[in-house]
Structure formats: structure tokens, C-alpha cells
Design a protein around this motif. Sequence first.
Motif, PDB file in Angstrom:
ATOM      1  N   GLN A 168       0.827  -1.203   0.000  1.00 37.00           N
ATOM      2  CA  GLN A 168       0.000   0.000   0.000  1.00 37.00           C
ATOM      3  C   GLN A 168       0.863   1.256   0.000  1.00 37.00           C
ATOM      4  OE1 GLN A 168      -2.370  -0.707   3.462  1.00 37.00           O
ATOM      5  NE2 GLN A 168      -3.865  -1.987   2.401  1.00 37.00           N
ATOM      6  N   LEU A 169       1.936   1.243   0.810  1.00 35.37           N
ATOM      7  CA  LEU A 169       2.836   2.392   0.872  1.00 35.37           C
ATOM      8  C   LEU A 169       3.521   2.616  -0.459  1.00 35.37           C
ATOM      9  CD1 LEU A 169       4.003   4.551   2.733  1.00 35.37           C
ATOM     10  CD2 LEU A 169       5.793   2.938   3.386  1.00 35.37           C
ATOM     11  N   GLU A 170       3.951   1.536  -1.107  1.00 35.04           N
ATOM     12  CA  GLU A 170       4.579   1.652  -2.420  1.00 35.04           C
ATOM     13  C   GLU A 170       3.613   2.231  -3.446  1.00 35.04           C
ATOM     14  OE1 GLU A 170       7.008  -1.263  -5.513  1.00 35.04           O
ATOM     15  OE2 GLU A 170       5.234  -2.027  -4.466  1.00 35.04           O
ATOM     16  N   ALA A 171       2.353   1.777  -3.403  1.00 32.73           N
ATOM     17  CA  ALA A 171       1.352   2.278  -4.350  1.00 32.73           C
ATOM     18  C   ALA A 171       1.091   3.769  -4.130  1.00 32.73           C
ATOM     19  CB  ALA A 171       0.052   1.486  -4.201  1.00 32.73           C
ATOM     20  N   LEU A 172       0.952   4.184  -2.875  1.00 35.26           N
ATOM     21  CA  LEU A 172       0.730   5.597  -2.577  1.00 35.26           C
ATOM     22  C   LEU A 172       1.908   6.448  -3.027  1.00 35.26           C
ATOM     23  CD1 LEU A 172      -0.876   5.742   1.000  1.00 35.26           C
ATOM     24  CD2 LEU A 172      -1.906   6.501  -1.141  1.00 35.26           C
ATOM     25  N   ARG A 173       3.110   6.000  -2.704  1.00 34.98           N
ATOM     26  CA  ARG A 173       4.315   6.778  -3.045  1.00 34.98           C
ATOM     27  C   ARG A 173       4.463   6.914  -4.557  1.00 34.98           C
ATOM     28  NH1 ARG A 173       7.756   4.007  -0.413  1.00 34.98           N
ATOM     29  NH2 ARG A 173       8.385   2.658  -2.155  1.00 34.98           N
ATOM     30  N   THR A 174       4.265   5.809  -5.281  1.00 33.27           N
ATOM     31  CA  THR A 174       4.412   5.861  -6.732  1.00 33.27           C
ATOM     32  C   THR A 174       3.354   6.754  -7.360  1.00 33.27           C
ATOM     33  OG1 THR A 174       5.320   3.613  -6.718  1.00 33.27           O
ATOM     34  CG2 THR A 174       4.523   4.461  -8.821  1.00 33.27           C
ATOM     35  N   ALA A 175       2.098   6.609  -6.902  1.00 33.55           N
ATOM     36  CA  ALA A 175       1.024   7.453  -7.441  1.00 33.55           C
ATOM     37  C   ALA A 175       1.291   8.928  -7.152  1.00 33.55           C
ATOM     38  CB  ALA A 175      -0.310   7.024  -6.831  1.00 33.55           C
ATOM     39  N   ILE A 183      -4.031  18.151  -8.875  1.00 36.62           N
ATOM     40  CA  ILE A 183      -5.233  18.703  -9.507  1.00 36.62           C
ATOM     41  C   ILE A 183      -4.793  19.775 -10.508  1.00 36.62           C
ATOM     42  CG2 ILE A 183      -7.423  19.904  -9.147  1.00 36.62           C
ATOM     43  CD1 ILE A 183      -7.425  18.814  -6.299  1.00 36.62           C
ATOM     44  N   PRO A 184      -4.959  19.557 -11.822  1.00 34.10           N
ATOM     45  CA  PRO A 184      -5.463  18.310 -12.430  1.00 34.10           C
ATOM     46  C   PRO A 184      -4.395  17.210 -12.391  1.00 34.10           C
ATOM     47  CG  PRO A 184      -4.787  19.829 -14.141  1.00 34.10           C
ATOM     48  CD  PRO A 184      -4.641  20.572 -12.840  1.00 34.10           C
ATOM     49  N   ARG A 185      -4.827  15.970 -12.554  1.00 30.42           N
ATOM     50  CA  ARG A 185      -3.911  14.846 -12.510  1.00 30.42           C
ATOM     51  C   ARG A 185      -2.922  14.901 -13.672  1.00 30.42           C
ATOM     52  NH1 ARG A 185      -8.307  10.185 -10.895  1.00 30.42           N
ATOM     53  NH2 ARG A 185      -8.094  10.417  -8.630  1.00 30.42           N
ATOM     54  N   ARG A 186      -1.653  14.527 -13.366  1.00 24.52           N
ATOM     55  CA  ARG A 186      -0.620  14.487 -14.402  1.00 24.52           C
ATOM     56  C   ARG A 186      -0.441  13.088 -14.988  1.00 24.52           C
ATOM     57  NH1 ARG A 186       4.164  14.957 -13.240  1.00 24.52           N
ATOM     58  NH2 ARG A 186       4.259  14.944 -10.957  1.00 24.52           N
ATOM     59  N   THR A 187      -1.148  12.113 -14.411  1.00 26.22           N
ATOM     60  CA  THR A 187      -1.028  10.749 -14.907  1.00 26.22           C
ATOM     61  C   THR A 187      -2.328  10.003 -14.661  1.00 26.22           C
ATOM     62  OG1 THR A 187       0.407   8.794 -14.905  1.00 26.22           O
ATOM     63  CG2 THR A 187      -0.177   9.713 -12.767  1.00 26.22           C
ATOM     64  N   SER A 188      -2.451   8.840 -15.224  1.00 24.18           N
ATOM     65  CA  SER A 188      -3.673   8.048 -15.101  1.00 24.18           C
ATOM     66  C   SER A 188      -3.448   6.853 -14.181  1.00 24.18           C
ATOM     67  CB  SER A 188      -4.116   7.539 -16.473  1.00 24.18           C
ATOM     68  OG  SER A 188      -3.155   6.622 -16.988  1.00 24.18           O
ATOM     69  N   LEU A 189      -4.547   6.230 -13.768  1.00 24.87           N
ATOM     70  CA  LEU A 189      -4.461   5.023 -12.948  1.00 24.87           C
ATOM     71  C   LEU A 189      -3.739   3.920 -13.720  1.00 24.87           C
ATOM     72  CD1 LEU A 189      -5.496   3.846 -10.171  1.00 24.87           C
ATOM     73  CD2 LEU A 189      -7.371   2.853 -11.493  1.00 24.87           C
ATOM     74  N   ASP A 190      -4.019   3.800 -15.000  1.00 26.74           N
ATOM     75  CA  ASP A 190      -3.375   2.768 -15.819  1.00 26.74           C
ATOM     76  C   ASP A 190      -1.861   2.971 -15.874  1.00 26.74           C
ATOM     77  OD1 ASP A 190      -5.708   1.412 -16.433  1.00 26.74           O
ATOM     78  OD2 ASP A 190      -6.101   2.576 -18.241  1.00 26.74           O
ATOM     79  N   ALA A 191      -1.418   4.243 -15.957  1.00 25.80           N
ATOM     80  CA  ALA A 191       0.013   4.523 -16.044  1.00 25.80           C
ATOM     81  C   ALA A 191       0.729   4.163 -14.743  1.00 25.80           C
ATOM     82  CB  ALA A 191       0.240   5.987 -16.390  1.00 25.80           C
ATOM     83  N   LEU A 196       3.982  -0.050 -11.604  1.00 27.26           N
ATOM     84  CA  LEU A 196       4.071  -1.031 -10.526  1.00 27.26           C
ATOM     85  C   LEU A 196       3.969  -2.463 -11.024  1.00 27.26           C
ATOM     86  CD1 LEU A 196       1.809   0.815  -7.925  1.00 27.26           C
ATOM     87  CD2 LEU A 196       4.270   0.439  -7.728  1.00 27.26           C
ATOM     88  N   ASP A 197       3.686  -2.613 -12.310  1.00 27.98           N
ATOM     89  CA  ASP A 197       3.541  -3.938 -12.933  1.00 27.98           C
ATOM     90  C   ASP A 197       2.395  -4.740 -12.311  1.00 27.98           C
ATOM     91  OD1 ASP A 197       4.156  -5.897 -14.795  1.00 27.98           O
ATOM     92  OD2 ASP A 197       5.584  -6.915 -13.480  1.00 27.98           O
ATOM     93  N   ILE A 198       1.268  -4.048 -12.070  1.00 30.39           N
ATOM     94  CA  ILE A 198       0.059  -4.694 -11.587  1.00 30.39           C
ATOM     95  C   ILE A 198      -1.113  -4.186 -12.419  1.00 30.39           C
ATOM     96  CG2 ILE A 198       0.902  -4.991  -9.214  1.00 30.39           C
ATOM     97  CD1 ILE A 198      -0.713  -2.546  -8.414  1.00 30.39           C
ATOM     98  N   SER A 202      -6.202  -3.853  -9.335  1.00 27.86           N
ATOM     99  CA  SER A 202      -5.424  -4.139  -8.121  1.00 27.86           C
ATOM    100  C   SER A 202      -4.878  -2.858  -7.523  1.00 27.86           C
ATOM    101  CB  SER A 202      -4.277  -5.098  -8.437  1.00 27.86           C
ATOM    102  OG  SER A 202      -4.760  -6.361  -8.822  1.00 27.86           O
ATOM    103  N   LEU A 203      -4.408  -1.950  -8.365  1.00 28.84           N
ATOM    104  CA  LEU A 203      -3.910  -0.662  -7.868  1.00 28.84           C
ATOM    105  C   LEU A 203      -5.025   0.124  -7.202  1.00 28.84           C
ATOM    106  CD1 LEU A 203      -1.821   1.572  -7.559  1.00 28.84           C
ATOM    107  CD2 LEU A 203      -2.410   2.323  -9.893  1.00 28.84           C
ATOM    108  N   SER A 204      -6.199   0.153  -7.839  1.00 24.72           N
ATOM    109  CA  SER A 204      -7.340   0.874  -7.260  1.00 24.72           C
ATOM    110  C   SER A 204      -7.673   0.335  -5.875  1.00 24.72           C
ATOM    111  CB  SER A 204      -8.554   0.751  -8.188  1.00 24.72           C
ATOM    112  OG  SER A 204      -9.692   1.365  -7.607  1.00 24.72           O
TER     113      SER A 204
END
Length: 228
Positions: A168-175, A183-191, A196-198, A202-204
Amino acid sequence: MGLVAEFQIGCEALPLVSVADAVPEASITLSLQYNHGRRPRFLATVTGGSEQAIERAFTDAYDIQEWTRIGTAGDSQRYQAVPALSFEEQLGGQIDDLDGLEALAAADAIIERITVTTDGWEQMGWFADRAAFTEFSSFWQRNAEFRLERLTRDAEPKSPGNGLTDRQLEALRTAYELGYFEIPRRTSLDAVAQELDISASSLSERLRRAQTQLIQETVATLWPPLPE
């Protein structure tokens, strides 16, 4: 002095894992009513996700005999479910030591939080001493995948985000670093998921669980329980 442990149990046969797998975008916390004999009832709080998808997953779950929605608060629903199987019946196909499983119910421990994931449970529990924790952890190491996230003395103060798992910490840090929360977002959930190679689903799930944990910690800090 006791111990506080946070850990993951990887076992897809655990209760409600099929529900979490069917609705990965939802966060499911679980408590058990042990005063109902060998089939303790499930009390589940589900945050996020489609209400229709959640309730369809409850209906389709092989380990739920019947369920009732108790109430709704914001985007969280509270359910009570009658299990279709005892723990021994449910886990018997994956766990050989059923006597050891039954003995855990009498261990000197209190499991305070159970979060259901797509492949098992994440838990936080209090243990009377090292021996009690060793008995508990060694059982799951023998019979499933056990990963200890954090082990502290019960008197040690917790730092912000202490309840987050490493993933979870890795996902938060990377996002955060990629600008997902700007705001506005500079990247997407897919990116972020690709980094993270998931999968995006799963990321959501990880981000939602991490944000829920941080909110719970913040609320508990700002508004501690009133003395009785």
C-alpha cells in the motif's frame, strides 16, 4: 508487556475472499460474532464499489448462506451474513491441522481488525506475549502464506501511516510521485499500475485501502474516543 502485530495471511479459502475478488475496488473490513457457535456470523463493512455488484457477490459467495444489509452511511454499507460453512469445513481443503486451527480460538490474543483482500486477510492483533504470537504465526506459516508487516510493543506510539502494508505504501508513493493526486492529474491510474507492474483494478484496491487506513488513523488522532 504485550505485542501488537500487523500481518497478511494468504489463503483464498478464508471467508469472504470470493467477495473481495468479485469487487476488488471495494474495501471490506470484517468482524466475527463468536457467540454463534461453530459458525460465527460475519459483520462486514464495505466501502466503495457498486452496491449492486457487492450484493450480487454476497449472493453468489459459496460461504454465505444468507445476508442482510443492516445500514448505509455515505459510501459504506454494513452487512450481517450467516455463514454456510464452519471454519473447519471452509478451510479443511487447504489446512491439514484443523486441531491447531481450533486451538487458535483460545489463544491469548485479540484480533482487532480484519481486512479482506482478493487473496486472503490482512489483520492487526494484540498478543499477550511473544509465546502467544509465535503460536499464532507459526500455525499460519505451516498452513498458508504468512507475512509479518509490523511487530511492536503495545506501549510504543504509532507513527502516521503505521497501519499501511508495504504494498500500500509503495502504491501511494508511486502514485504521488507520478502526479496521480495532483489537480489536475498528471497521470492516469493505468500509467501508475503499469509502473508497478500490476493491474489497474489491483492498484485501485490498494489505493482505496491505503486511503481508508490513513483516514481512520487521522480521525482517531483528532477525535479520540470519549472517556466513559
